[in-house]
Design a protein around this motif. Sequence first.
Motif, PDB file in Angstrom:
ATOM      1  N   UNK A  10      12.219 -22.157 -53.759  1.00 31.49           N
ATOM      2  CA  UNK A  10      11.743 -23.476 -54.189  1.00 31.49           C
ATOM      3  C   UNK A  10      11.233 -24.275 -52.992  1.00 31.49           C
ATOM      4  N   UNK A  11      11.976 -24.244 -51.899  1.00 33.75           N
ATOM      5  CA  UNK A  11      11.568 -25.009 -50.719  1.00 33.75           C
ATOM      6  C   UNK A  11      10.371 -24.375 -50.016  1.00 33.75           C
ATOM      7  N   UNK A  12      10.293 -23.045 -50.046  1.00 32.00           N
ATOM      8  CA  UNK A  12       9.143 -22.387 -49.439  1.00 32.00           C
ATOM      9  C   UNK A  12       7.877 -22.647 -50.249  1.00 32.00           C
ATOM     10  N   UNK A  13       8.036 -22.779 -51.574  1.00 32.01           N
ATOM     11  CA  UNK A  13       6.884 -23.019 -52.439  1.00 32.01           C
ATOM     12  C   UNK A  13       6.460 -24.477 -52.429  1.00 32.01           C
ATOM     13  N   UNK A  14       7.439 -25.386 -52.572  1.00 34.19           N
ATOM     14  CA  UNK A  14       7.128 -26.811 -52.715  1.00 34.19           C
ATOM     15  C   UNK A  14       7.450 -27.633 -51.472  1.00 34.19           C
ATOM     16  N   UNK A  15       8.065 -27.029 -50.466  1.00 38.54           N
ATOM     17  CA  UNK A  15       8.401 -27.766 -49.252  1.00 38.54           C
ATOM     18  C   UNK A  15       9.505 -28.780 -49.486  1.00 38.54           C
ATOM     19  N   UNK A  16       9.406 -29.907 -48.788  1.00 35.06           N
ATOM     20  CA  UNK A  16      10.438 -30.943 -48.895  1.00 35.06           C
ATOM     21  C   UNK A  16      10.599 -31.474 -50.323  1.00 35.06           C
ATOM     22  N   UNK A  17       9.507 -31.640 -51.108  1.00 34.96           N
ATOM     23  CA  UNK A  17       9.707 -32.057 -52.511  1.00 34.96           C
ATOM     24  C   UNK A  17      10.551 -31.057 -53.303  1.00 34.96           C
ATOM     25  N   UNK A  42      18.133 -27.810 -44.004  1.00 39.04           N
ATOM     26  CA  UNK A  42      18.107 -27.928 -42.556  1.00 39.04           C
ATOM     27  C   UNK A  42      17.664 -26.641 -41.886  1.00 39.04           C
ATOM     28  N   UNK A  43      18.178 -25.520 -42.368  1.00 33.03           N
ATOM     29  CA  UNK A  43      17.769 -24.218 -41.833  1.00 33.03           C
ATOM     30  C   UNK A  43      16.277 -23.994 -42.047  1.00 33.03           C
ATOM     31  N   UNK A  44      15.790 -24.341 -43.246  1.00 31.95           N
ATOM     32  CA  UNK A  44      14.365 -24.184 -43.553  1.00 31.95           C
ATOM     33  C   UNK A  44      13.513 -25.055 -42.639  1.00 31.95           C
ATOM     34  N   UNK A  46      14.359 -25.885 -39.649  1.00 33.22           N
ATOM     35  CA  UNK A  46      14.418 -25.231 -38.349  1.00 33.22           C
ATOM     36  C   UNK A  46      13.442 -24.070 -38.236  1.00 33.22           C
ATOM     37  N   UNK A  47      13.072 -23.508 -39.386  1.00 33.37           N
ATOM     38  CA  UNK A  47      12.092 -22.422 -39.412  1.00 33.37           C
ATOM     39  C   UNK A  47      10.655 -22.937 -39.400  1.00 33.37           C
ATOM     40  N   UNK A  48      10.513 -24.275 -39.384  1.00 33.15           N
ATOM     41  CA  UNK A  48       9.184 -24.871 -39.322  1.00 33.15           C
ATOM     42  C   UNK A  48       8.468 -24.970 -40.657  1.00 33.15           C
ATOM     43  N   UNK A  49       9.192 -24.769 -41.753  1.00 32.42           N
ATOM     44  CA  UNK A  49       8.556 -24.806 -43.070  1.00 32.42           C
ATOM     45  C   UNK A  49       8.519 -26.208 -43.659  1.00 32.42           C
ATOM     46  N   UNK A  50       9.209 -27.134 -43.014  1.00 34.19           N
ATOM     47  CA  UNK A  50       9.122 -28.568 -43.313  1.00 34.19           C
ATOM     48  C   UNK A  50       9.668 -29.293 -42.095  1.00 34.19           C
ATOM     49  N   UNK A  51       9.354 -30.572 -41.951  1.00 31.75           N
ATOM     50  CA  UNK A  51       9.910 -31.308 -40.816  1.00 31.75           C
ATOM     51  C   UNK A  51      11.332 -31.754 -41.139  1.00 31.75           C
ATOM     52  N   UNK A  52      12.114 -31.956 -40.099  1.00 33.33           N
ATOM     53  CA  UNK A  52      13.493 -32.399 -40.288  1.00 33.33           C
ATOM     54  C   UNK A  52      13.532 -33.760 -40.971  1.00 33.33           C
ATOM     55  N   UNK A  53      12.630 -34.663 -40.566  1.00 36.43           N
ATOM     56  CA  UNK A  53      12.585 -35.992 -41.179  1.00 36.43           C
ATOM     57  C   UNK A  53      12.230 -35.904 -42.655  1.00 36.43           C
ATOM     58  N   UNK A  55      12.785 -33.404 -44.636  1.00 38.13           N
ATOM     59  CA  UNK A  55      13.939 -32.843 -45.352  1.00 38.13           C
ATOM     60  C   UNK A  55      14.950 -33.932 -45.672  1.00 38.13           C
ATOM     61  N   UNK A  56      15.225 -34.801 -44.696  1.00 34.45           N
ATOM     62  CA  UNK A  56      16.212 -35.868 -44.893  1.00 34.45           C
ATOM     63  C   UNK A  56      15.715 -36.895 -45.903  1.00 34.45           C
ATOM     64  N   UNK A  57      14.475 -37.354 -45.743  1.00 30.11           N
ATOM     65  CA  UNK A  57      13.951 -38.404 -46.615  1.00 30.11           C
ATOM     66  C   UNK A  57      13.753 -37.918 -48.041  1.00 30.11           C
ATOM     67  N   UNK A  58      13.230 -36.704 -48.205  1.00 26.71           N
ATOM     68  CA  UNK A  58      12.983 -36.205 -49.557  1.00 26.71           C
ATOM     69  C   UNK A  58      14.291 -35.896 -50.296  1.00 26.71           C
TER      70      UNK A  58
END
Length: 204
Positions: A10-17, A42-44, A46-53, A55-58
């Motif tokens: 889900x996160x790889x397909x849609x990212x942070x949303x 958080x791990x995702x 760290x893999x560069x597939x979304x930004x840390x910020x 991930x937190x905000x979404x």
Amino acid sequence: MNLADWVTDLMETAGAPGAALAIALENLFPPLPSEVFLPLAGFTAGQGKMSLLDAILWTTAGSVAGALLLYWAGALLGRDRVRRLAGRVPLVRVSDVDKTEAWFLRNGYRAVFFGRMVPVFRSLVSIPAGVERMRLAPFIAYTAAGSLLWNTALILAGYLLGDNWHLVEQYVGLASTTVLVLAAVTAVIFVAVRLSKRRTTSRL
């Protein structure tokens, strides 16, 4: 496909949303574990597939969205209906509802804020807030603040642990189990006390 694989896809397909959707579902269905979703986000990151910020905000936005749905469910249920339902439940008195209501009116905002950081309770606290028609703006603010702290802690843990992100699940999962055990023990004590009082009353 297990739960972690589904959330990863889900996160790889849609990212942070996609992470936000997972956390919104976790709020609506407490058995879905945030201690898996958040460190994995958080791990995702760290893999560069979304930004840390992101991930937190979404995920915080997802927490608020799920909490709002439960708030409105509580509002639709309403205080009068809760009292009527309580009157039909064996060993439960309407006075129990009144005492719970009085406690929530005294501690509602604190309960919403700190409740967002307590496994299992973090989802359920939105329902009495809706039943009591807590003012919406403070409810959203306290929900967002508590969720931000909880989400940030678990996402950062997953981000820093990398491939060992699953260790977060083990420790937070232990906390969830502890909460459930304490709730079960409390329920057993409540039933035992009520039955004892009922027997004593029947002998008089």
